[in-house]
Design a protein around this motif. Structure first.
Motif, PDB file in Angstrom:
ATOM      1  N   VAL A 156      -7.753   6.634  -3.542  1.00  0.00           N
ATOM      2  CA  VAL A 156      -7.438   7.045  -4.911  1.00  0.00           C
ATOM      3  C   VAL A 156      -6.121   7.817  -4.944  1.00  0.00           C
ATOM      4  O   VAL A 156      -5.298   7.631  -5.852  1.00  0.00           O
ATOM      5  N   ALA A 157      -5.905   8.679  -3.959  1.00  0.00           N
ATOM      6  CA  ALA A 157      -4.645   9.432  -3.889  1.00  0.00           C
ATOM      7  C   ALA A 157      -3.463   8.481  -3.751  1.00  0.00           C
ATOM      8  O   ALA A 157      -2.437   8.626  -4.445  1.00  0.00           O
ATOM      9  N   ASN A 158      -3.576   7.500  -2.884  1.00  0.00           N
ATOM     10  CA  ASN A 158      -2.494   6.548  -2.662  1.00  0.00           C
ATOM     11  C   ASN A 158      -2.236   5.707  -3.902  1.00  0.00           C
ATOM     12  O   ASN A 158      -1.084   5.512  -4.309  1.00  0.00           O
ATOM     13  N   GLU A 159      -3.289   5.223  -4.505  1.00  0.00           N
ATOM     14  CA  GLU A 159      -3.169   4.442  -5.737  1.00  0.00           C
ATOM     15  C   GLU A 159      -2.453   5.241  -6.819  1.00  0.00           C
ATOM     16  O   GLU A 159      -1.573   4.722  -7.527  1.00  0.00           O
ATOM     17  N   THR A 160      -2.812   6.514  -6.941  1.00  0.00           N
ATOM     18  CA  THR A 160      -2.236   7.361  -7.982  1.00  0.00           C
ATOM     19  C   THR A 160      -0.751   7.597  -7.751  1.00  0.00           C
ATOM     20  O   THR A 160       0.056   7.556  -8.691  1.00  0.00           O
ATOM     21  N   LEU A 161      -0.368   7.841  -6.509  1.00  0.00           N
ATOM     22  CA  LEU A 161       1.045   8.038  -6.199  1.00  0.00           C
ATOM     23  C   LEU A 161       1.843   6.777  -6.512  1.00  0.00           C
ATOM     24  O   LEU A 161       2.911   6.843  -7.130  1.00  0.00           O
ATOM     25  N   SER A 189       2.461   6.077 -10.176  1.00  0.00           N
ATOM     26  CA  SER A 189       3.466   6.934 -10.809  1.00  0.00           C
ATOM     27  C   SER A 189       4.857   6.326 -10.740  1.00  0.00           C
ATOM     28  O   SER A 189       5.776   6.790 -11.414  1.00  0.00           O
ATOM     29  N   GLY A 190       5.027   5.315  -9.908  1.00  0.00           N
ATOM     30  CA  GLY A 190       6.334   4.676  -9.749  1.00  0.00           C
ATOM     31  C   GLY A 190       6.866   4.729  -8.340  1.00  0.00           C
ATOM     32  O   GLY A 190       7.773   3.985  -7.983  1.00  0.00           O
ATOM     33  N   GLY A 191       6.290   5.594  -7.512  1.00  0.00           N
ATOM     34  CA  GLY A 191       6.732   5.689  -6.122  1.00  0.00           C
ATOM     35  C   GLY A 191       5.978   4.713  -5.252  1.00  0.00           C
ATOM     36  O   GLY A 191       5.226   5.114  -4.355  1.00  0.00           O
ATOM     37  N   VAL A 192       6.167   3.417  -5.504  1.00  0.00           N
ATOM     38  CA  VAL A 192       5.310   2.434  -4.860  1.00  0.00           C
ATOM     39  C   VAL A 192       5.506   2.390  -3.343  1.00  0.00           C
ATOM     40  O   VAL A 192       4.563   2.115  -2.594  1.00  0.00           O
ATOM     41  N   ALA A 193       6.716   2.666  -2.865  1.00  0.00           N
ATOM     42  CA  ALA A 193       6.924   2.705  -1.416  1.00  0.00           C
ATOM     43  C   ALA A 193       6.292   3.943  -0.799  1.00  0.00           C
ATOM     44  O   ALA A 193       6.141   4.026   0.423  1.00  0.00           O
ATOM     45  N   GLY A 194       5.875   4.893  -1.642  1.00  0.00           N
ATOM     46  CA  GLY A 194       5.197   6.089  -1.151  1.00  0.00           C
ATOM     47  C   GLY A 194       3.848   5.787  -0.534  1.00  0.00           C
ATOM     48  O   GLY A 194       3.233   6.667   0.081  1.00  0.00           O
ATOM     49  N   THR A 195       3.386   4.527  -0.653  1.00  0.00           N
ATOM     50  CA  THR A 195       2.137   4.149   0.004  1.00  0.00           C
ATOM     51  C   THR A 195       2.217   4.390   1.509  1.00  0.00           C
ATOM     52  O   THR A 195       1.208   4.657   2.158  1.00  0.00           O
ATOM     53  N   PHE A 196       3.433   4.324   2.071  1.00  0.00           N
ATOM     54  CA  PHE A 196       3.588   4.582   3.503  1.00  0.00           C
ATOM     55  C   PHE A 196       3.184   6.014   3.858  1.00  0.00           C
ATOM     56  O   PHE A 196       2.766   6.277   4.980  1.00  0.00           O
ATOM     57  N   PHE A 197       3.334   6.952   2.912  1.00  0.00           N
ATOM     58  CA  PHE A 197       2.896   8.334   3.165  1.00  0.00           C
ATOM     59  C   PHE A 197       1.436   8.352   3.598  1.00  0.00           C
ATOM     60  O   PHE A 197       1.061   9.041   4.546  1.00  0.00           O
ATOM     61  N   GLY A 222      -1.992   0.334  -7.283  1.00  0.00           N
ATOM     62  CA  GLY A 222      -1.103   1.297  -7.924  1.00  0.00           C
ATOM     63  C   GLY A 222       0.213   0.675  -8.337  1.00  0.00           C
ATOM     64  O   GLY A 222       0.772   0.990  -9.401  1.00  0.00           O
ATOM     65  N   THR A 223       0.735  -0.227  -7.513  1.00  0.00           N
ATOM     66  CA  THR A 223       1.968  -0.944  -7.843  1.00  0.00           C
ATOM     67  C   THR A 223       1.779  -1.773  -9.108  1.00  0.00           C
ATOM     68  O   THR A 223       2.652  -1.802  -9.990  1.00  0.00           O
ATOM     69  N   ALA A 224       0.636  -2.452  -9.207  1.00  0.00           N
ATOM     70  CA  ALA A 224       0.350  -3.244 -10.407  1.00  0.00           C
ATOM     71  C   ALA A 224       0.281  -2.347 -11.639  1.00  0.00           C
ATOM     72  O   ALA A 224       0.812  -2.691 -12.703  1.00  0.00           O
ATOM     73  N   ASP A 225      -0.356  -1.188 -11.499  1.00  0.00           N
ATOM     74  CA  ASP A 225      -0.416  -0.246 -12.626  1.00  0.00           C
ATOM     75  C   ASP A 225       0.990   0.151 -13.085  1.00  0.00           C
ATOM     76  O   ASP A 225       1.284   0.192 -14.283  1.00  0.00           O
ATOM     77  N   ALA A 226       1.860   0.473 -12.119  1.00  0.00           N
ATOM     78  CA  ALA A 226       3.223   0.902 -12.448  1.00  0.00           C
ATOM     79  C   ALA A 226       3.990  -0.222 -13.136  1.00  0.00           C
ATOM     80  O   ALA A 226       4.662  -0.013 -14.158  1.00  0.00           O
TER      81      ALA A 226
END
Length: 396
Positions: free
Chosen positions: A71-76, A79-87, A264-268
């Motif tokens: 859920v945390a990853n999806e939310t980030l 928000s638009g930071g789709v490459a932030g999934t690597f975090f 999350g990317t799809a949401d953005a």
């Protein structure tokens, strides 16, 4: 869509969304353009404990599970930071999830508190130039040397090496042919190690070369060279020669987190597309009123919600200690596909403006495409579904 998530997951969504709201699309696009790690976001998430969600409370973490992490990853990403999934894939996924399940008490005490505080980063080294999707054939070898092991080999497409304190390295302590003869299975003979990246770089036994790439340039993906990296025996994760069971507990969470990133990317992408479709007026009406644009977006919304459900189910099964391989694979397949399809449809909705860097669509478009190939190609997932779920004969 309001899903029946536990309060812990809803609180995570709210908390991560509050952090992510500080960083708009322009921020992420600047980081991408400059090939710069989004240190500010990482520090904010780390300070809030959002990387330590699945670290047990006794080591300073939140004591939650993979569901909350997804859920945390999806939310980030939403928000638009789709490459932030690597975090979330690299440090909480490869680091916290692996050590929590398979680390020794000494390893947990040494590493998990810093990870929970956002001070420690991880990367994961499995893929090799001649053994991409066929992990059985990796040749990176670890041989005993007194109380230590010496690790030698080459890895490729390893993300976040430049920021990592620790690398989880998958090695062969018994070659594949010998493992089949002596240990009874080609999946025997694997051993996972914790490699101190900074120490090995300083010793000159670990080096890496970033690979120029199309997108996700907020962190490097590198070729990694291990030249007799010395690793103490106390840094073995699990047992020597029995690392394949540990490996699956790395790969399934990776696939689930990748799925949540795709959702999350799809949401953005859908948010950008629908906002534009409401505002852009052509022939006297918003373009979103035209069913040629409205229906594809509506279809993708439905696919996104279905993918979200499967992702949450796969994460829940993992947290319950139940088999989740089928669900993890379906979630990853669906999440990657809908993330890419939504980015592609957002591109079509914005028309020529999607090609302009004035809008973030071109960045999301580039970042979304690679998800169909990593961490596992969709063709291999389809082969898994065909053979393991439908009982069809293997083609390989």
């Amino acid at each position: 869509m309001d899903l029946d998530l536990p309060e812990s997951a809803l609180a995570v969504r709210e908390g991560v969304a509050a952090v992510a709201a500080k960083y708009d699309h322009a921020y992420w696009s600047r980081c991408e353009e400059e090939h710069r790690f989004p240190q500010e976001v990482f520090d904010d998430l780390g300070a809030g404990g959002w990387f330590g969600l699945c670290v047990p409370e006794e080591y300073g973490g939140g004591g939650q599970g993979l569901l909350e992490l997804a859920v945390a990853n999806e939310t980030l990403c939403a928000s638009g930071g789709v490459a932030g999934t690597f975090f979330y894939v690299t440090t909480p996924g490869f680091g916290a999830m692996t050590l929590t399940r398979h680390g020794t008490e000494e390893q947990k005490q040494r590493i998990l508190p810093g990870l929970a505080e956002g001070r420690v980063q991880f990367c994961f080294a499995l893929t090799e130039p001649d053994a991409g999707s066929n992990a059985i054939e990796i040749t990176t070898a670890a041989r005993p040397d007194g109380d230590d092991f010496l690790v030698r080999g080459q890895k490729i497409w390893i993300s976040n090496v430049e920021n990592a304190d620790w690398m989880v390295v998958v090695t062969r302590t018994t070659p594949a042919a010998e493992a089949k003869d002596e240990l009874g299975s080609r999946t025997a003979g694997f051993t996972l190690f914790l490699v101190d990246v900074r120490e090995a770089v300083a010793a000159g036994t670990l080096s890496y070369t970033p690979i120029p790439k199309m997108g996700s340039n907020i962190l490097h993906s590198s070729q990694v060279f291990l030249d007799d990296v010395r690793v103490p025996s106390g840094n073995v994760i699990g047992e020597v020669d029995q690392g394949f069971s540990v490996l699956w507990d790395v790969l399934n969470p990776e696939r689930i987190l990748a799925a949540s990133g795709g959702i999350g990317t799809a949401d953005a992408a859908l948010r950008i597309a629908t906002d534009y479709a409401k505002e852009r007026v052509v022939f006297g009406r918003p373009i979103g009123a035209n069913q040629g644009l409205q229906f594809p977006l509506a279809q993708l919304k439905a696919k996104t919600e279905l993918g979200r459900l499967m992702t949450y189910r796969a994460a829940w099964l993992f947290d319950q200690g139940r088999p989740c391989g089928n669900e993890a694979n379906i979630a990853k397949l669906t999440g990657a596909q809908v993330g890419w399809e939504a980015a592609n449809q957002a591109f079509q909705t914005l028309g020529g403006m999607a090609y302009s860097k004035e809008y973030p669509v071109e960045r999301i478009f580039r970042d979304a495409r690679i998800a169909k190939n990593i961490p596992v190609a969709e063709e291999l997932i389809l082969a898994h579904i065909g053979t393991q779920m439908l009982g069809l004969p293997r083609s390989y």
